[in-house]
Design a protein around this motif. Structure first.
Motif, PDB file in Angstrom:
ATOM      1  N   GLU A  55      46.166  38.294  37.874  1.00 24.51           N
ATOM      2  CA  GLU A  55      45.827  38.403  36.455  1.00 24.51           C
ATOM      3  C   GLU A  55      44.314  38.475  36.274  1.00 24.51           C
ATOM      4  OE1 GLU A  55      47.633  35.175  34.312  1.00 24.51           O
ATOM      5  OE2 GLU A  55      49.653  35.758  34.953  1.00 24.51           O
ATOM      6  N   ILE A  56      43.593  37.642  37.019  1.00 23.04           N
ATOM      7  CA  ILE A  56      42.125  37.625  36.952  1.00 23.04           C
ATOM      8  C   ILE A  56      41.568  38.962  37.426  1.00 23.04           C
ATOM      9  CG2 ILE A  56      40.051  36.606  37.993  1.00 23.04           C
ATOM     10  CD1 ILE A  56      41.685  33.907  38.036  1.00 23.04           C
ATOM     11  N   LEU A  57      42.076  39.451  38.555  1.00 25.00           N
ATOM     12  CA  LEU A  57      41.612  40.732  39.082  1.00 25.00           C
ATOM     13  C   LEU A  57      41.836  41.851  38.072  1.00 25.00           C
ATOM     14  CD1 LEU A  57      42.863  40.399  42.754  1.00 25.00           C
ATOM     15  CD2 LEU A  57      40.488  40.799  42.070  1.00 25.00           C
ATOM     16  N   SER A  58      43.036  41.904  37.531  1.00 26.28           N
ATOM     17  CA  SER A  58      43.369  42.951  36.571  1.00 26.28           C
ATOM     18  C   SER A  58      42.484  42.854  35.322  1.00 26.28           C
ATOM     19  CB  SER A  58      44.845  42.843  36.185  1.00 26.28           C
ATOM     20  OG  SER A  58      45.195  43.843  35.268  1.00 26.28           O
ATOM     21  N   ALA A  59      42.295  41.644  34.825  1.00 29.87           N
ATOM     22  CA  ALA A  59      41.464  41.448  33.637  1.00 29.87           C
ATOM     23  C   ALA A  59      40.004  41.829  33.897  1.00 29.87           C
ATOM     24  CB  ALA A  59      41.553  40.001  33.163  1.00 29.87           C
ATOM     25  N   SER A  60      39.565  41.720  35.142  1.00 31.45           N
ATOM     26  CA  SER A  60      38.179  42.059  35.482  1.00 31.45           C
ATOM     27  C   SER A  60      37.975  43.567  35.633  1.00 31.45           C
ATOM     28  CB  SER A  60      37.751  41.356  36.772  1.00 31.45           C
ATOM     29  OG  SER A  60      38.295  42.025  37.904  1.00 31.45           O
ATOM     30  N   VAL A  65      50.476  45.755  37.731  1.00 32.33           N
ATOM     31  CA  VAL A  65      50.479  46.961  38.566  1.00 32.33           C
ATOM     32  C   VAL A  65      50.499  48.175  37.647  1.00 32.33           C
ATOM     33  CG1 VAL A  65      51.761  48.296  40.289  1.00 32.33           C
ATOM     34  CG2 VAL A  65      51.629  45.797  40.491  1.00 32.33           C
ATOM     35  N   GLU A  66      49.473  49.014  37.775  1.00 31.59           N
ATOM     36  CA  GLU A  66      49.346  50.170  36.883  1.00 31.59           C
ATOM     37  C   GLU A  66      50.338  51.272  37.194  1.00 31.59           C
ATOM     38  OE1 GLU A  66      45.510  51.705  35.705  1.00 31.59           O
ATOM     39  OE2 GLU A  66      44.585  49.904  36.551  1.00 31.59           O
ATOM     40  N   GLY A  67      50.678  51.411  38.459  1.00 31.53           N
ATOM     41  CA  GLY A  67      51.600  52.490  38.795  1.00 31.53           C
ATOM     42  C   GLY A  67      51.958  52.490  40.264  1.00 31.53           C
ATOM     43  N   ILE A  68      52.883  53.367  40.572  1.00 34.41           N
ATOM     44  CA  ILE A  68      53.334  53.583  41.946  1.00 34.41           C
ATOM     45  C   ILE A  68      52.801  54.953  42.344  1.00 34.41           C
ATOM     46  CG2 ILE A  68      55.362  53.871  43.405  1.00 34.41           C
ATOM     47  CD1 ILE A  68      56.873  52.073  41.336  1.00 34.41           C
ATOM     48  N   ILE A  69      51.950  54.979  43.373  1.00 32.81           N
ATOM     49  CA  ILE A  69      51.275  56.223  43.740  1.00 32.81           C
ATOM     50  C   ILE A  69      51.482  56.538  45.218  1.00 32.81           C
ATOM     51  CG2 ILE A  69      49.563  55.963  41.892  1.00 32.81           C
ATOM     52  CD1 ILE A  69      47.504  55.088  44.021  1.00 32.81           C
ATOM     53  N   LEU A 116      37.913  40.159  48.662  1.00 36.44           N
ATOM     54  CA  LEU A 116      37.041  41.333  48.794  1.00 36.44           C
ATOM     55  C   LEU A 116      37.004  42.144  47.503  1.00 36.44           C
ATOM     56  CD1 LEU A 116      38.024  42.380  52.398  1.00 36.44           C
ATOM     57  CD2 LEU A 116      35.782  41.546  51.652  1.00 36.44           C
ATOM     58  N   ALA A 117      38.161  42.355  46.893  1.00 34.68           N
ATOM     59  CA  ALA A 117      38.209  43.113  45.635  1.00 34.68           C
ATOM     60  C   ALA A 117      37.495  42.361  44.515  1.00 34.68           C
ATOM     61  CB  ALA A 117      39.662  43.393  45.247  1.00 34.68           C
ATOM     62  N   ASN A 118      37.701  41.068  44.441  1.00 37.49           N
ATOM     63  CA  ASN A 118      37.042  40.252  43.418  1.00 37.49           C
ATOM     64  C   ASN A 118      35.531  40.220  43.633  1.00 37.49           C
ATOM     65  OD1 ASN A 118      37.307  38.381  41.112  1.00 37.49           O
ATOM     66  ND2 ASN A 118      36.520  36.878  42.566  1.00 37.49           N
ATOM     67  N   GLY A 119      35.119  40.103  44.879  1.00 35.91           N
ATOM     68  CA  GLY A 119      33.686  40.120  45.190  1.00 35.91           C
ATOM     69  C   GLY A 119      33.033  41.421  44.763  1.00 35.91           C
ATOM     70  N   ALA A 120      33.747  42.529  44.960  1.00 31.38           N
ATOM     71  CA  ALA A 120      33.226  43.833  44.525  1.00 31.38           C
ATOM     72  C   ALA A 120      33.042  43.839  43.009  1.00 31.38           C
ATOM     73  CB  ALA A 120      34.172  44.951  44.960  1.00 31.38           C
TER      74      ALA A 120
END
Length: 172
Positions: free
Chosen positions: A119-124, A149-153, A41-45
């Motif tokens: 890795e693909i998701l993050s790079a996108s 992971v950018e952070g803990i929120i 779902l995230a990749n499709g977005a």
């Protein structure tokens, strides 16, 4: 004579609706089928030009934990989609067999393993976040998580990031 007509799913949409601009996915379960559902779902977005972010909480943290990322399995017990009795799903080796079969099918479809998909998701441009409460509950530190992971929120931080008319939140 073929009388079926293909209609675009977009044909019936109300033209006055605001488009989705951002998709926020919450992954709370650490099973193969749940993690990949969120990733797809995230990749499709992203592929549709939308912003996307994933918030990993509770057992969903297994997908971003360096110690567990390679050991994600299909849920065979209590999973009605497996179409097998719960007792059968609990037999020794059944979870490993089902997971191996699922991973094999995914490989044939060129769906990357979890670590590569992240890795693909993050790079996108997809942003990855860990839930502060769940991280604390499982005694994890930022160093235990993959570098993407950018952070803990907090949940409040997550909701603040979701603010806006064009945002959709998807819970998995």
């Amino acid at each position: 004579m073929n009388t079926t007509t293909e209609i675009s799913p977009l044909a019936d949409l109300d033209k006055n609706l605001k488009p989705i601009e951002k998709v926020m996915v919450i992954i709370s379960k650490g099973t193969l089928e749940n993690i990949y559902a969120g990733f797809i779902l995230a990749n499709g977005a992203r592929m549709e030009g939308m912003e996307s972010e994933i918030f990993f909480t509770f057992f969903g943290l297994d997908a971003i934990n360096k110690k567990t990322i390679k050991n994600i399995h299909v849920a065979t017990v209590g999973n009605p989609a497996m179409r097998m009795p719960t007792m059968l799903g609990g037999l020794p080796g059944m979870e490993a067999l089902a997971s191996k079969m699922m991973k094999s099918k995914m490989e044939k479809l060129d769906i990357p393993p979890i670590d590569e998909f992240l890795e693909i998701l993050s790079a996108s441009g997809c942003r990855l976040w860990a839930c502060k409460l769940a991280v604390e509950m499982f005694d994890l530190q930022k160093e235990d998580l993959i570098p993407e992971v950018e952070g803990i929120i907090t949940v409040g931080d997550f909701y603040a990031r979701a603010a806006g008319d064009g945002t959709q939140i998807i819970f998995i």
